[in-house]
Scaffold this motif. Sequence first.
Motif, short mmCIF file in Angstrom:
data_model
loop_
_atom_site.label_atom_id
_atom_site.label_comp_id
_atom_site.label_asym_id
_atom_site.label_seq_id
_atom_site.Cartn_x
_atom_site.Cartn_y
_atom_site.Cartn_z
N PHE A 137 -2.38 10.03 10.40
CA PHE A 137 -1.92 10.51 9.09
C PHE A 137 -0.82 11.55 9.28
O PHE A 137 -0.84 12.32 10.24
N THR A 138 0.11 11.57 8.33
CA THR A 138 1.18 12.57 8.34
C THR A 138 1.33 13.15 6.94
O THR A 138 1.51 12.41 5.96
N ILE A 139 1.25 14.47 6.85
CA ILE A 139 1.45 15.14 5.57
C ILE A 139 2.89 15.67 5.53
O ILE A 139 3.42 16.13 6.55
N LEU A 147 0.95 12.02 1.67
CA LEU A 147 0.08 11.77 2.81
C LEU A 147 0.33 10.33 3.24
O LEU A 147 -0.08 9.40 2.55
N GLN A 148 1.02 10.18 4.36
CA GLN A 148 1.25 8.86 4.93
C GLN A 148 0.08 8.53 5.83
O GLN A 148 -0.21 9.26 6.78
N MET A 149 -0.59 7.43 5.52
CA MET A 149 -1.79 7.04 6.26
C MET A 149 -1.53 5.72 6.97
O MET A 149 -1.30 4.70 6.31
N ASN A 150 -1.55 5.75 8.29
CA ASN A 150 -1.33 4.55 9.10
C ASN A 150 -2.59 4.22 9.89
O ASN A 150 -3.49 5.05 10.03
N SER A 151 -2.63 3.01 10.41
CA SER A 151 -3.77 2.57 11.22
C SER A 151 -5.10 2.87 10.54
O SER A 151 -6.03 3.42 11.14
#
Length: 120
Positions: free
Chosen positions: A68-70, A81-85
């Motif tokens: 995740f990247t905020i 909030l970018q949520m990957n995988s």
Amino acid sequence: QVQLVESGGGLVQAGGSLRLSCLASGRTVSWTAMGWFRQAPEKEREFVAAITWGTGSAYYADSVKGRFTISRDNAKNTVYLQMNSLIPDDTALYYCAVVRFPQIATAAYWGQGTQVTVSS
């Protein structure tokens, strides 16, 4: 008045991605940091990530680090909030919050939440 409006939730398969947005309005000039929390069924609400408005310093729960990247856009008063995988354990109601910096795991104001469901 303080308003936090989340968007971007939905249903996604495991391994997929979603981006949540939180539009903030009200007495934003006095806020130091914003954050995301989540609550799964029959579990307590937990801290996910936080970011400071000024320097953009980011903080993450161990369970989402690296996935995740905020981020924030100060001009738009919006936090993302970018949520990957994504994995099924990420399924929860996600809340945007004004956090009580430096106590980033506590919040002063909450949004209504947006549902994220990850299917296996």
